[in-house]
Motif scaffolding. Structure first.
Motif, PDB file in Angstrom:
ATOM      1  N   GLU A   1      -2.398  -2.290  -8.497  1.00  0.00           N
ATOM      2  CA  GLU A   1      -1.891  -1.571  -7.321  1.00  0.00           C
ATOM      3  C   GLU A   1      -1.086  -2.463  -6.371  1.00  0.00           C
ATOM      4  O   GLU A   1      -0.090  -2.036  -5.809  1.00  0.00           O
ATOM      5  CB  GLU A   1      -3.062  -0.977  -6.502  1.00  0.00           C
ATOM      6  N   TYR A   2      -1.556  -3.716  -6.193  1.00  0.00           N
ATOM      7  CA  TYR A   2      -0.975  -4.495  -5.091  1.00  0.00           C
ATOM      8  C   TYR A   2      -0.142  -5.700  -5.480  1.00  0.00           C
ATOM      9  O   TYR A   2       0.512  -6.296  -4.616  1.00  0.00           O
ATOM     10  CB  TYR A   2      -2.102  -4.937  -4.138  1.00  0.00           C
TER      11      TYR A   2
ATOM     12  N   PRO B   1      -5.538 -13.638   3.732  1.00  0.00           N
ATOM     13  CA  PRO B   1      -4.802 -12.461   4.196  1.00  0.00           C
ATOM     14  C   PRO B   1      -3.331 -12.597   3.784  1.00  0.00           C
ATOM     15  O   PRO B   1      -2.706 -13.620   4.089  1.00  0.00           O
ATOM     16  CB  PRO B   1      -4.950 -12.505   5.725  1.00  0.00           C
ATOM     17  N   THR B   2      -2.806 -11.636   3.068  1.00  0.00           N
ATOM     18  CA  THR B   2      -1.404 -11.674   2.616  1.00  0.00           C
ATOM     19  C   THR B   2      -0.953 -10.270   2.231  1.00  0.00           C
ATOM     20  O   THR B   2      -1.785  -9.425   1.886  1.00  0.00           O
ATOM     21  CB  THR B   2      -1.214 -12.624   1.407  1.00  0.00           C
ATOM     22  N   ARG B   3       0.344 -10.061   2.303  1.00  0.00           N
ATOM     23  CA  ARG B   3       0.899  -8.788   1.813  1.00  0.00           C
ATOM     24  C   ARG B   3       1.679  -9.029   0.533  1.00  0.00           C
ATOM     25  O   ARG B   3       2.336  -8.139   0.024  1.00  0.00           O
ATOM     26  CB  ARG B   3       1.854  -8.186   2.864  1.00  0.00           C
ATOM     27  N   SER B   4       1.632 -10.276   0.034  1.00  0.00           N
ATOM     28  CA  SER B   4       2.504 -10.628  -1.090  1.00  0.00           C
ATOM     29  C   SER B   4       1.745 -11.371  -2.170  1.00  0.00           C
ATOM     30  O   SER B   4       1.524 -12.583  -2.069  1.00  0.00           O
ATOM     31  CB  SER B   4       3.666 -11.506  -0.606  1.00  0.00           C
TER      32      SER B   4
ATOM     33  N   PRO C   1       6.168  -0.373 -11.142  1.00  0.00           N
ATOM     34  CA  PRO C   1       4.736  -0.606 -11.348  1.00  0.00           C
ATOM     35  C   PRO C   1       4.536  -1.885 -12.127  1.00  0.00           C
ATOM     36  O   PRO C   1       5.386  -2.259 -12.937  1.00  0.00           O
ATOM     37  CB  PRO C   1       4.296   0.613 -12.164  1.00  0.00           C
ATOM     38  N   LEU C   2       3.420  -2.557 -11.877  1.00  0.00           N
ATOM     39  CA  LEU C   2       3.187  -3.831 -12.558  1.00  0.00           C
ATOM     40  C   LEU C   2       3.095  -3.638 -14.059  1.00  0.00           C
ATOM     41  O   LEU C   2       3.580  -4.448 -14.841  1.00  0.00           O
ATOM     42  CB  LEU C   2       1.899  -4.459 -12.029  1.00  0.00           C
TER      43      LEU C   2
ATOM     44  N   THR D   1      -6.283  -6.658  -2.479  1.00  0.00           N
ATOM     45  CA  THR D   1      -6.301  -5.445  -1.654  1.00  0.00           C
ATOM     46  C   THR D   1      -4.952  -5.369  -0.936  1.00  0.00           C
ATOM     47  O   THR D   1      -4.129  -6.272  -1.048  1.00  0.00           O
ATOM     48  CB  THR D   1      -7.417  -5.510  -0.589  1.00  0.00           C
ATOM     49  N   ALA D   2      -4.768  -4.288  -0.179  1.00  0.00           N
ATOM     50  CA  ALA D   2      -3.498  -4.132   0.542  1.00  0.00           C
ATOM     51  C   ALA D   2      -3.349  -5.240   1.586  1.00  0.00           C
ATOM     52  O   ALA D   2      -2.235  -5.584   1.981  1.00  0.00           O
ATOM     53  CB  ALA D   2      -3.456  -2.767   1.207  1.00  0.00           C
TER      54      ALA D   2
END
Ligand SMILES: Cc1cc2nc3c(=O)[nH]c(=O)nc-3n(C[C@H](O)[C@H](O)[C@H](O)COP(=O)(O)OP(=O)(O)OC[C@H]3O[C@@H](n4cnc5c(N)ncnc54)[C@H](O)[C@@H]3O)c2cc1C
Length: 441
Positions: A123-124, A254-257, A420-421, A241-242
């Motif tokens: 998903e992420y 903590p990361t968005r990438s 999508p991955l 996670t997101a």
């Protein structure tokens, strides 16, 4: 009498080379058909440079129609084979199913992202296989920096400036080494973000470039550390996670990438054949033919080719092997029609190049390790020589990149849901009909 038809599935390094060589060898005596989902050959080794703003995406593509005279192109995705009936089934870009007969078949469908059963990764994580993913990633990185500059929330800012690359093979190493330079440039005009972008490269192995020469790895390791990339070896992702990733060491980042460069596995198309498989790749003999089906060949990442230089092992998944296997399969197919003699595939490794961005590379041409600027010259020269087209445009982009700052803007052309991955699963397309082109008699 109808000309023999040779069908090649996949126009990557292996299939493209096979088609070009067969067209030359047959001189119109055979119908050579190349089935590929895109109308271009993709020079994968330069994809990290597209994702990090050095090259424009079209530079790493080479038009099949313009460079393969005498080869019939079919745009499509092969869904299955009937090896006894000598038929290939494919789906065209509008979702229509069609079948095509063949006299000789070459399976060169390459590989797809390797997925591990790690919660949240599908998903992420952002994958890295084609132009859409590279473009999406470039936008994503740019967007994170822009949004970090726009937020007053310090925690969010740090998370958006944190980039985690999973997998320290050549792709992950190049992405991290070039990515850190890209974000450094992006924050140049955003003083509030100076020093914030943080790149981490992790792998379960104990060093970067685990499958390559130790000296090459040491050179890359030094450059990465000098640029401030944090190397987390013997570490894996436990959960994504997101908002961040949990590492096997117990650390939460903590990361968005999360950039997924964990490697590739062969295209699932070959698993569906019900034939012997080794490490997920279709077993072939040293002449690249599938045992029991002398008219069927497999090459490149999709094939388990015996490595005659290392008895008992199979050849690695590299462009070098794929290209050379493409040339050998063409010769062996010509030999099956009485032109020349077939020969086994045997190729000694000629070395590897890893472009680390800026003025740095690591390379070991013919086993001689070099680094820094001389390696850069060798690396770029190697890529230019290896590309079957577009060399001047690539060189021009490199020149511009050396002289000017990169253009840090988002193009927004590729939405996240389009990449999508698990790129192994093609978009579901409706069955709108079936056309059949029978094997010529
Ligand atoms: C980002 C990245 C960087 C890399 N860098 C290097 C490097 O620096 N040096 C190196 O030696 N190797 C590198 N590699 C590995 C190298 O690119 C592969 O080993 C090589 O591409 C294998 O060639 P191939 O022809 O088997 O497969 P590919 O080049 O992947 O080509 C397969 C082709 O088949 C098509 N296809 C797939 N499924 C179907 C289907 N069902 N029907 C029809 N067509 C299909 C695909 O669209 C594609 O065009 C890199 C790989 C990646 C992903």
């Amino acid at each position: 009498m109808a000309r023999p038809r040779i069908v090649i599935v996949g126009a990557g390094f292996a299939g493209y080379t096979a088609a070009r060589k067969l067209a030359r060898l047959s001189r119109g005596g055979a119908e050579i058909v190349l089935i590929n989902p895109t109308d271009y050959f993709l020079y994968l080794p330069l994809l990290p440079e597209v994702a990090t703003g050095i090259l424009e995406p079209r530079r790493v593509t080479v038009s099949l129609a313009a460079t393969l005279p005498g080869v019939r192109m079919i745009l499509g995705h092969v869904d299955g084979f009937d090896l006894d009936g000598r038929m290939v089934t494919y789906r065209d870009p509008e979702g229509r199913l069609a079948t095509l007969g063949y006299h000789r078949l070459v399976i060169a469908a390459g590989s797809v992202n390797k997925l591990l059963p790690v919660p949240g990764v599908t998903e992420y994580a952002h994958g890295f296989r084609g132009i859409p993913e590279a473009l999406y990633l470039r936008d994503h990185i740019t967007r994170q920096i822009e949004m970090a500059a726009g937020t007053a929330d310090e925690v969010e800012r740090q998370a958006r400036c944190t980039f985690v690359v999973a997998g320290a093979g050549y792709t992950g190493t190049e992405v991290a080494a070039q990515g850190v330079l890209y974000t450094r440039d992006l924050v140049r005009h955003r003083p509030e973000l100076h020093g914030l972008p943080r790149w981490l490269l992790l792998d379960t192995a104990d060093r970067v470039l685990p499958s390559l020469d130790r000296r090459l790895a040491d050179a890359a390791d030094r450059v990465l550390r000098e640029r401030g990339v944090e190397l987390l070896m013997r570490t894996s992702i436990e959960q994504a996670t997101a908002a961040g990733v949990h590492l096997s060491t117990g650390v939460y980042l903590p990361t968005r990438s999360l950039i997924w460069c964990v490697g590739v596995r062969p295209d699932p198309l070959v698993a569906g054949l019900g034939l012997p498989i080794k490490e997920g790749r279709l077993v072939v003999d040293e002449f690249l033919a599938v045992p029991g089906y002398p008219d069927v060949y497999a090459i490149g990442d999709a094939a388990a080719v015996p490595d005659l230089t290392r008895p008992g092992e199979i050849t690695g998944m590299t462009a070098q092997h794929a290209v050379r296997q493409g040339a050998v399969v063409a010769r062996n197919i010509a030999a099956s029609y009485g032109r020349g003699r077939r020969r086994p595939y045997k190729h000694h490794d000629l070395g590897f190049v890893v472009d680390l961005g800026g003025l740095d590379s690591a390379a070991n041409p013919l086993g001689v390790p070099i680094k820094g600027f001389p390696a850069k010259v060798v690396t770029r020269g190697y890529h230019l020589l290896s590309m079957p087209g577009n060399r001047v445009r690539v060189a021009a982009d490199w020149l511009l990149d050396a002289l000017l700052a990169p253009q840090g803007v988002q193009l927004g052309l590729v939405p996240g849901e389009a990449v999508p991955l698990d790129s192994a699963i093609p978009e579901a397309m409706p069955d709108t009909g079936m056309t059949a082109e029978k094997q010529p008699s």
